[in-house]
Design a protein around this motif. Structure first.
Motif, mmCIF file in Angstrom:
data_model
loop_
_atom_site.group_PDB
_atom_site.id
_atom_site.type_symbol
_atom_site.label_atom_id
_atom_site.label_comp_id
_atom_site.label_asym_id
_atom_site.label_seq_id
_atom_site.Cartn_x
_atom_site.Cartn_y
_atom_site.Cartn_z
ATOM 1 N N UNK A 72 0.821 -1.197 0.000
ATOM 2 C CA UNK A 72 0.000 0.000 0.000
ATOM 3 C C UNK A 72 0.853 1.244 0.000
ATOM 4 N N UNK A 73 0.622 2.101 1.003
ATOM 5 C CA UNK A 73 1.388 3.345 1.103
ATOM 6 C C UNK A 73 2.633 3.194 1.947
ATOM 7 N N UNK A 74 2.908 1.968 2.469
ATOM 8 C CA UNK A 74 4.048 1.754 3.368
ATOM 9 C C UNK A 74 5.079 0.839 2.726
ATOM 10 N N UNK A 75 6.320 1.073 3.181
ATOM 11 C CA UNK A 75 7.423 0.168 2.824
ATOM 12 C C UNK A 75 7.723 -0.688 4.047
ATOM 13 N N UNK A 76 7.869 -2.020 3.849
ATOM 14 C CA UNK A 76 7.942 -2.971 4.964
ATOM 15 C C UNK A 76 9.168 -3.877 4.826
ATOM 16 N N UNK A 77 9.854 -4.060 5.939
ATOM 17 C CA UNK A 77 10.917 -5.077 6.074
ATOM 18 C C UNK A 77 10.504 -5.982 7.222
ATOM 19 N N UNK A 78 10.389 -7.278 6.982
ATOM 20 C CA UNK A 78 9.929 -8.205 8.010
ATOM 21 C C UNK A 78 10.821 -9.437 8.053
ATOM 22 N N UNK A 79 10.678 -10.206 9.115
ATOM 23 C CA UNK A 79 11.464 -11.429 9.289
ATOM 24 C C UNK A 79 11.342 -11.931 10.704
ATOM 25 N N UNK A 80 12.299 -12.724 11.127
ATOM 26 C CA UNK A 80 12.309 -13.281 12.476
ATOM 27 C C UNK A 80 13.702 -13.129 13.050
ATOM 28 N N UNK A 81 13.801 -12.611 14.265
ATOM 29 C CA UNK A 81 15.113 -12.330 14.860
ATOM 30 C C UNK A 81 15.850 -13.598 15.273
ATOM 31 N N UNK A 82 15.159 -14.747 15.342
ATOM 32 C CA UNK A 82 15.812 -15.992 15.728
ATOM 33 C C UNK A 82 16.415 -16.720 14.531
ATOM 34 N N UNK A 83 16.164 -16.207 13.320
ATOM 35 C CA UNK A 83 16.744 -16.809 12.110
ATOM 36 C C UNK A 83 16.454 -18.303 12.007
ATOM 37 N N UNK A 84 15.223 -18.662 12.206
ATOM 38 C CA UNK A 84 14.846 -20.071 12.108
ATOM 39 C C UNK A 84 14.945 -20.826 13.405
ATOM 40 N N UNK A 85 15.523 -20.218 14.461
ATOM 41 C CA UNK A 85 15.613 -20.894 15.754
ATOM 42 C C UNK A 85 14.315 -20.763 16.536
ATOM 43 N N UNK A 86 14.402 -21.064 17.810
ATOM 44 C CA UNK A 86 13.222 -20.995 18.666
ATOM 45 C C UNK A 86 13.512 -20.149 19.882
ATOM 46 N N UNK A 87 12.471 -19.616 20.491
ATOM 47 C CA UNK A 87 12.614 -18.801 21.679
ATOM 48 C C UNK A 87 11.397 -17.922 21.864
ATOM 49 N N UNK A 88 11.369 -17.233 22.987
ATOM 50 C CA UNK A 88 10.271 -16.329 23.309
ATOM 51 C C UNK A 88 10.866 -14.990 23.728
ATOM 52 N N UNK A 89 10.493 -13.923 23.017
ATOM 53 C CA UNK A 89 10.994 -12.587 23.321
ATOM 54 C C UNK A 89 10.266 -12.055 24.552
ATOM 55 N N UNK A 90 11.042 -11.622 25.543
ATOM 56 C CA UNK A 90 10.446 -11.031 26.743
ATOM 57 C C UNK A 90 10.549 -9.512 26.748
ATOM 58 N N UNK A 91 11.468 -8.945 25.967
ATOM 59 C CA UNK A 91 11.604 -7.489 25.850
ATOM 60 C C UNK A 91 12.498 -7.186 24.667
ATOM 61 N N UNK A 92 12.358 -5.956 24.134
ATOM 62 C CA UNK A 92 13.220 -5.556 23.029
ATOM 63 C C UNK A 92 13.421 -4.044 23.076
ATOM 64 N N UNK A 93 14.404 -3.566 22.332
ATOM 65 C CA UNK A 93 14.704 -2.142 22.268
ATOM 66 C C UNK A 93 15.485 -1.831 21.017
ATOM 67 N N UNK A 94 15.689 -0.571 20.761
ATOM 68 C CA UNK A 94 16.419 -0.131 19.579
ATOM 69 C C UNK A 94 17.731 0.563 19.928
ATOM 70 N N UNK A 95 18.051 0.609 21.221
ATOM 71 C CA UNK A 95 19.274 1.266 21.672
ATOM 72 C C UNK A 95 19.978 0.393 22.697
#
Length: 381
Positions: A72-95
């Motif tokens: 649509x009107x947006x540009x998107x980059x998507x994926x998975x941070x585990x790169x095919x592995x397994x796990x559960x994210x409990x928190x994240x940040x950009x800094x």
């Protein structure tokens, strides 16, 4: 019926045995558990936490502009941070200053109207009202809970390494004869020193006791020079199994003769005299009476000698060489670890593979170990 109370000495003995068993079992169990875990798990937590989820902090860099798609009107980059592995994210940040700023599912506001969302499963979605520019992707700091998992991948890596099978056979070829030959020679010598009277017997016994304190490293080079000299005289190659068998026999004979001589000297004298009255020779007495009665002492020495020869690397490198066809298992695993210095999971699997055979030998003969050693240590003649 009254029960007999244990004496303080018996209690102390039982406690000492229990402590020794724990000290021996716990590291072995830890080594086995670690060998079934992957590198990330070993780095994140100890083996005692193998049945619980491990918390780890890591960083993931999203793909660059080449991975963007227009929706649509947006540009998107998507994926998975585990790169095919397994796990559960409990928190994240950009800094790096705030690596746990957001909870899973929350939306982080970035520059130029860009937004980042990371789900609990590790799926991320980076959106922008305009096309992404720049050569590097967005960094995502995250804290994840990795569930416990076990596999035989470490063992497959070690067992499928080039030359590992040949080295295993080389170690067996070295260890088995290097255990049997000293036992046979020492048994004959022990019987002669215990029950046969001849001039110089006491001096021989004293010399054997003195050889017990001679360190291997001090005698290795003179022995190698002597062996090479004799081999050159008779035209025998220097790097052969015969050389390492003779070397291990020489290093193992003093302890073997000492233990077996003391054990055989403590056998009932009446049995020997009755056999001689019946016309038995010394050889018949040795084969039919002494050897069957000396099985505990023979088994106890066999355990020590096999463990020593199986785990040996120094003598094998000196007398057998380091070629691909001659290298023993310990040397092969050292080379494997040398090229994989950071792979601790390979280290644990390799270590456990080297102790499997000695463990089988030990548990097969361990019931004779204490009985043979105690008898060989306190009985004399």
């Amino acid at each position: 019926m009254r029960t007999r109370a244990l004496s303080p000495l018996s209690i102390a003995v039982h406690l000492s045995v229990l402590v020794l068993v724990v000290l021996w079992t716990v590291p072995t169990a830890g080594l086995l558990i670690s060998s079934l875990r992957d590198k990330e798990q070993i780095s994140a937590s100890g083996w005692w936490t193998a049945l619980t989820s491990a918390s780890r902090k890591d960083i993931f860099r999203a793909p660059g502009p080449e991975a963007q798609k227009q929706e649509g009107a947006e540009w998107v980059i998507s994926g998975n941070i585990f790169n095919g592995g397994s796990g559960h994210v409990s928190a994240f940040g950009t800094s790096s200053l705030k690596p746990e700023e957001f909870t899973p599912g929350a939306t982080a506001e970035l520059k130029d109207g860009q937004k980042l969302t990371v789900s609990e499963t590790g799926d991320f979605r980076l959106t922008s009202p305009q096309s992404f520019e720049g050569s590097r992707g967005q960094r995502i700091f995250y804290t994840a809970l990795t569930p416990p998992r076990f596999s035989f991948d470490n063992y497959r890596t070690v067992l499928t390494a080039e030359g590992i099978g040949q080295s295993f056979l080389n170690s067996l070829t070295v260890a088995v004869p290097s255990t049997i030959i000293p036992i046979l020679v020492a048994a004959f010598a022990a019987y002669a020193l215990a029950w046969m009277k001849f001039p110089g017997r006491s001096l021989l016994i004293a010399a054997i006791v003195g050889l017990l304190v001679v360190p291997l490293q001090m005698s290795l080079i003179p022995l190698l020079k002597m062996y090479n000299g004799v081999g050159a005289f008779f035209g025998v190659p220097s790097k052969t199994y015969l050389g390492i068998w003779l070397a291990h026999m020489g290093f193992g004979l003093p302890l073997a003769i000492y233990l077996l001589r003391n054990y055989i000297a403590g056998l009932p004298k009446e049995i020997m005299e009755s056999a001689r009255v019946d016309g038995a020779t010394d050889f018949e007495i040795f084969v039919k009476i002494v050897l069957p009665l000396s099985y505990p002492a023979l088994a106890s020495f066999a355990i020590f000698q096999f463990l020593w020869t199986w785990n040996d690397l120094l003598v094998a490198m000196v007398f057998l060489g380091t070629g691909n066809e001659e290298l023993v298992l310990t040397g092969r695993l050292v080379n494997l670890l040398g090229s994989r210095g950071a792979n601790w999971e390979i280290l644990t699997a390799s270590a456990f593979i080297t102790i499997i055979v000695p463990l089988l030998v030990f548990f097969t003969l361990q019931r004779y170990l204490v009985r043979g050693l105690l008898a060989g240590s306190v009985k004399g003649g």
